[in-house]
Enzyme design. Structure first.
Site, PDB file in Angstrom:
ATOM      1  N   SER A  46      37.236  42.915  41.338  1.00 33.62           N
ATOM      2  CA  SER A  46      36.706  41.617  41.763  1.00 33.62           C
ATOM      3  C   SER A  46      35.362  41.739  42.477  1.00 33.62           C
ATOM      4  O   SER A  46      35.212  42.545  43.394  1.00 33.62           O
ATOM      5  CB  SER A  46      37.727  40.980  42.718  1.00 33.62           C
ATOM      6  OG  SER A  46      37.110  40.060  43.600  1.00 33.62           O
ATOM      7  N   GLY A  47      34.432  40.899  42.095  1.00 29.70           N
ATOM      8  CA  GLY A  47      33.134  40.890  42.776  1.00 29.70           C
ATOM      9  C   GLY A  47      33.274  40.460  44.225  1.00 29.70           C
ATOM     10  O   GLY A  47      32.629  41.028  45.127  1.00 29.70           O
ATOM     11  N   LEU A  48      34.134  39.466  44.453  1.00 29.94           N
ATOM     12  CA  LEU A  48      34.368  39.012  45.825  1.00 29.94           C
ATOM     13  C   LEU A  48      34.946  40.141  46.671  1.00 29.94           C
ATOM     14  O   LEU A  48      34.475  40.420  47.776  1.00 29.94           O
ATOM     15  CB  LEU A  48      35.320  37.809  45.819  1.00 29.94           C
ATOM     16  CG  LEU A  48      35.816  37.346  47.192  1.00 29.94           C
ATOM     17  CD1 LEU A  48      34.652  36.864  48.051  1.00 29.94           C
ATOM     18  CD2 LEU A  48      36.866  36.252  47.045  1.00 29.94           C
ATOM     19  N   ASP A  58      29.269  37.720  48.534  1.00 31.15           N
ATOM     20  CA  ASP A  58      29.466  37.704  47.082  1.00 31.15           C
ATOM     21  C   ASP A  58      28.263  37.011  46.438  1.00 31.15           C
ATOM     22  O   ASP A  58      28.408  36.030  45.714  1.00 31.15           O
ATOM     23  CB  ASP A  58      30.784  36.977  46.771  1.00 31.15           C
ATOM     24  CG  ASP A  58      31.185  37.098  45.302  1.00 31.15           C
ATOM     25  OD1 ASP A  58      30.583  37.924  44.576  1.00 31.15           O
ATOM     26  OD2 ASP A  58      32.091  36.363  44.880  1.00 31.15           O
ATOM     27  N   ASP A  85      34.588  42.425  37.107  1.00 31.01           N
ATOM     28  CA  ASP A  85      33.928  41.141  37.326  1.00 31.01           C
ATOM     29  C   ASP A  85      32.429  41.436  37.393  1.00 31.01           C
ATOM     30  O   ASP A  85      31.932  41.883  38.416  1.00 31.01           O
ATOM     31  CB  ASP A  85      34.448  40.563  38.650  1.00 31.01           C
ATOM     32  CG  ASP A  85      33.717  39.305  39.075  1.00 31.01           C
ATOM     33  OD1 ASP A  85      32.873  38.809  38.298  1.00 31.01           O
ATOM     34  OD2 ASP A  85      34.006  38.828  40.186  1.00 31.01           O
ATOM     35  N   ASP A  87      29.913  39.468  37.352  1.00 35.95           N
ATOM     36  CA  ASP A  87      29.097  38.325  37.802  1.00 35.95           C
ATOM     37  C   ASP A  87      28.305  37.760  36.608  1.00 35.95           C
ATOM     38  O   ASP A  87      28.890  37.441  35.599  1.00 35.95           O
ATOM     39  CB  ASP A  87      28.188  38.745  38.965  1.00 35.95           C
ATOM     40  CG  ASP A  87      28.986  39.081  40.217  1.00 35.95           C
ATOM     41  OD1 ASP A  87      30.172  38.687  40.301  1.00 35.95           O
ATOM     42  OD2 ASP A  87      28.443  39.759  41.116  1.00 35.95           O
ATOM     43  N   GLU A 114      29.875  35.516  33.881  1.00 39.48           N
ATOM     44  CA  GLU A 114      29.977  34.073  34.115  1.00 39.48           C
ATOM     45  C   GLU A 114      28.648  33.393  33.822  1.00 39.48           C
ATOM     46  O   GLU A 114      27.575  33.986  34.007  1.00 39.48           O
ATOM     47  CB  GLU A 114      30.422  33.808  35.555  1.00 39.48           C
ATOM     48  CG  GLU A 114      29.495  34.347  36.621  1.00 39.48           C
ATOM     49  CD  GLU A 114      30.155  34.496  38.000  1.00 39.48           C
ATOM     50  OE1 GLU A 114      31.300  34.994  38.064  1.00 39.48           O
ATOM     51  OE2 GLU A 114      29.519  34.116  38.998  1.00 39.48           O
ATOM     52  N   LYS A 120      24.247  35.190  41.938  1.00 39.33           N
ATOM     53  CA  LYS A 120      25.342  34.222  41.862  1.00 39.33           C
ATOM     54  C   LYS A 120      25.815  33.799  43.248  1.00 39.33           C
ATOM     55  O   LYS A 120      25.489  34.412  44.263  1.00 39.33           O
ATOM     56  CB  LYS A 120      26.490  34.780  41.033  1.00 39.33           C
ATOM     57  CG  LYS A 120      27.142  36.079  41.486  1.00 39.33           C
ATOM     58  CD  LYS A 120      28.195  35.958  42.588  1.00 39.33           C
ATOM     59  CE  LYS A 120      29.283  34.963  42.383  1.00 39.33           C
ATOM     60  NZ  LYS A 120      30.366  35.390  41.478  1.00 39.33           N
ATOM     61  N   ASN A 122      29.594  32.581  45.082  1.00 40.09           N
ATOM     62  CA  ASN A 122      31.035  32.536  44.805  1.00 40.09           C
ATOM     63  C   ASN A 122      31.447  31.114  44.445  1.00 40.09           C
ATOM     64  O   ASN A 122      30.979  30.140  45.037  1.00 40.09           O
ATOM     65  CB  ASN A 122      31.846  33.052  46.001  1.00 40.09           C
ATOM     66  CG  ASN A 122      33.336  33.106  45.676  1.00 40.09           C
ATOM     67  OD1 ASN A 122      34.040  32.117  45.837  1.00 40.09           O
ATOM     68  ND2 ASN A 122      33.805  34.218  45.172  1.00 40.09           N
ATOM     69  N   SER A 123      32.356  31.017  43.475  1.00 41.76           N
ATOM     70  CA  SER A 123      32.753  29.712  42.936  1.00 41.76           C
ATOM     71  C   SER A 123      33.419  28.815  43.968  1.00 41.76           C
ATOM     72  O   SER A 123      33.478  27.598  43.794  1.00 41.76           O
ATOM     73  CB  SER A 123      33.714  29.920  41.772  1.00 41.76           C
ATOM     74  OG  SER A 123      33.102  30.670  40.765  1.00 41.76           O
ATOM     75  N   ARG A 159      33.056  33.787  31.020  1.00 42.26           N
ATOM     76  CA  ARG A 159      33.668  32.896  32.016  1.00 42.26           C
ATOM     77  C   ARG A 159      32.903  31.583  32.083  1.00 42.26           C
ATOM     78  O   ARG A 159      31.694  31.572  32.313  1.00 42.26           O
ATOM     79  CB  ARG A 159      33.665  33.604  33.358  1.00 42.26           C
ATOM     80  CG  ARG A 159      33.915  32.725  34.550  1.00 42.26           C
ATOM     81  CD  ARG A 159      34.243  33.598  35.730  1.00 42.26           C
ATOM     82  NE  ARG A 159      34.021  32.953  37.003  1.00 42.26           N
ATOM     83  CZ  ARG A 159      34.205  33.566  38.170  1.00 42.26           C
ATOM     84  NH1 ARG A 159      34.587  34.835  38.192  1.00 42.26           N
ATOM     85  NH2 ARG A 159      33.999  32.927  39.285  1.00 42.26           N
ATOM     86  N   HIS A 190      37.640  28.761  34.552  1.00 45.73           N
ATOM     87  CA  HIS A 190      37.872  28.785  35.998  1.00 45.73           C
ATOM     88  C   HIS A 190      37.850  27.365  36.554  1.00 45.73           C
ATOM     89  O   HIS A 190      37.155  26.500  36.038  1.00 45.73           O
ATOM     90  CB  HIS A 190      36.801  29.643  36.679  1.00 45.73           C
ATOM     91  CG  HIS A 190      37.233  30.186  38.013  1.00 45.73           C
ATOM     92  ND1 HIS A 190      38.522  30.126  38.475  1.00 45.73           N
ATOM     93  CD2 HIS A 190      36.527  30.829  38.988  1.00 45.73           C
ATOM     94  CE1 HIS A 190      38.588  30.690  39.670  1.00 45.73           C
ATOM     95  NE2 HIS A 190      37.402  31.128  40.011  1.00 45.73           N
TER      96      HIS A 190
HETATM   97  C1  SPV Z   1      36.197  37.346  41.956  1.00 47.75           C
HETATM   98  O1  SPV Z   1      37.338  37.804  42.181  1.00 47.75           O
HETATM   99  O2  SPV Z   1      35.176  37.811  42.441  1.00 47.75           O
HETATM  100  C2  SPV Z   1      36.046  36.192  41.088  1.00 47.75           C
HETATM  101  C3  SPV Z   1      37.073  35.187  41.057  1.00 47.75           C
HETATM  102  O3  SPV Z   1      35.023  36.060  40.470  1.00 47.75           O
HETATM  103  S1  SPV Z   1      36.596  33.926  42.141  1.00 47.75           S
HETATM  104  O4  SPV Z   1      36.425  34.504  43.461  1.00 47.75           O
HETATM  105  O5  SPV Z   1      37.682  32.995  42.036  1.00 47.75           O
HETATM  106  O6  SPV Z   1      35.371  33.330  41.685  1.00 47.75           O
HETATM  107 MG    MG Z   2      33.496  37.137  41.232  1.00 49.93          MG
END
Ligand code: SPV
Ligand code: MG
Length: 295
Positions: A46-48, A58, A85, A87, A114, A120, A122-123, A159, A190
């Site tokens: 995971s990027g986060l 992130d 991930d 990004d 994505e 980026k 974070n979503s 994504r 997502h």
């Molecule tokens: C991540 O885990 O970094 C993701 C998922 O991209 S989210 O944090 O839901 O965007």
């Molecule tokens: Mg991410």
């Protein structure tokens, strides 16, 4: 003689199997090993979580080579496939090509990109409506990534951030169709709504064109069977390892600080022997016997 099945092939099998599969987040070698031992057939890098473990945001503050190095430790520590991930692919089509080549050489099974802009956001971060990538530009990036891979099983997951950015299910479908046509092996749809409704509508209209991947972080109370009936191929528990470790470390640190003693926590934390085990220390003991004749 049976050839060992590559990790890329196993990720592809997870995506293409006709049942709902699960992977879980890890952010370094140790957490990756823990996720594999728990029984998961794959890992979400995971990027986060990676950026949080580095202590940065992130927002592409960690460079792509720093991410590459972390995911290499994760691959070395495990045998199951890892989906990175990626990004936005850390740049344009050319940056993605280079990323794909490097990931394959490190034993990473696939990458998710994505349709947003670099750097980026974070979503789940509230704020202005997040800008999406131009569809044609993103399709070119997907095609470049697919052309760059040497192993035909390496997976590129596209994504779709349209729902996150406040666009309609129809816009999300248009984008997903274009990404699929460009060669994406699966679509990650997502959403940050607390309910599954929009993804359900998306999945109904998608009609199994290619595997669908979801990240049930915000609609966590939706029963897993709902994802199954919607025909979802892969669900990602995307950040629960880092969140669990943060809670454990915060509690422990506070208690040790306040008590000026570790006596009260000793029974509630992993013994040092468990750390050695997770590091694979046994193998080194065996190797020492084999190669140095010592015991
Ligand atoms: C991540 O885990 O970094 C993701 C998922 O991209 S989210 O944090 O839901 O965007
Ligand atoms: Mg991410």
């Amino acid at each position: 003689v049976t050839m060992p099945v590559s990790r890329a092939r196993r990720l592809r099998d997870l995506l293409e199997s006709n049942q709902l599969e699960f992977i879980m987040e890890a952010h370094n070698g140790l957490s990756a090993r823990i996720i594999e031992e728990a029984g998961f057939a794959g890992i979400w890098a995971s990027g986060l979580a990676l950026s949080a473990a580095f202590g940065v945001r992130d927002s592409n503050e960690a460079s792509w080579t720093q991410v590459l190095e972390a995911v290499e430790f994760m691959a070395d520590a495990t045998t199951v496939p890892i989906l990175l991930d990626g990004d936005t692919g850390y740049g344009n089509f050319n940056n993605l090509r280079r990323l794909v080549t490097k990931l394959e050489s490190r034993g990473v099974a696939g990458v998710c990109i994505e349709d947003k802009l670099f750097p980026k956001t974070n979503s789940f971060i509230d704020g202005e409506r997040q800008a999406l990538a131009d569809v044609d530009e993103f399709c070119g990036k997907i095609r470049a990534g697919k052309d760059a891979q040497r192993d035909p099983d390496f997976c590129i997951v596209a994504r779709v951030e349209a729902l996150i950015a406040g666009w309609s299910v129809e816009e999300a479908l248009e984008r997903a169709k274009a990404y699929h046509a460009a060669g994406a092996d699966a679509i990650l749809i997502h959403d940050k709504a607390p309910r599954f409704d929009n993804i359900q509508r998306f999945a109904d209209a998608w009609d199994q064109r290619c595997p669908l991947v979801i990240v049930p972080t915000k609609y966590y109370s939706t029963p897993t069977d709902v994802f199954r009936s919607a025909g979802i191929s892969l669900a990602i528990w995307a950040n629960h390892s880092i969140r669990a470790s943060v809670t454990a470390m915060q509690r422990t640190a506070r208690e040790v600080h306040d008590n000026q003693s570790v006596a009260g926590i000793e029974d509630r934390i992993a013994p040092v022997s468990e750390i050695f085990r997770l590091q694979g220390d046994d193998e080194l003991r065996d190797a020492e016997r084999r190669y140095t004749g010592s015991d």
